[in-house]
Design a protein around this motif. Structure first.
Motif: not given
Length: 65
Positions: A7-11, A14-15, A17-21, A42-50
Motif C-alpha cells: 500500500i505505501w508504494k501505490k500512488s 481504493t477507499y 486501502e486508504a482506510a487501512v493505510y 482521482l475519478c476514473i469513470g465512475s470509480r474513485k481512487l485516492l
C-alpha cells in the motif's frame, strides 16, 4: 499475472486501502472526498481512487478530522 504491491508504494488507493493505510474509516473518507474541491480524489469513470501523497499532505495539515 497479478502483482501484489504494498500500500505505501501505490500512488492511488481504493477507499478500503486508504482506510487501512490512514486508520480513518471508509465512511469518513467518502465524506471528505465528496467535496468538489478535494484535491486527492482521482475519478476514473465512475470509480474513485485516492491519491496517496495528496491524502498524506491533507492529513498532515489537519488538526482534527
Amino acid at each position: 499475472m497479478r502483482y501484489e504491491i504494498p500500500i505505501w508504494k501505490k500512488s492511488n488507493l481504493t477507499y478500503e486501502e486508504a482506510a487501512v493505510y490512514t486508520g480513518i474509516g471508509i465512511n469518513k473518507l467518502r465524506e471528505i472526498a465528496a467535496d468538489e474541491d478535494c484535491e486527492f480524489v482521482l475519478c476514473i469513470g465512475s470509480r474513485k481512487l485516492l491519491k496517496r501523497r495528496k491524502l498524506d499532505e491533507y492529513i498532515d495539515g489537519m488538526y482534527s478530522i
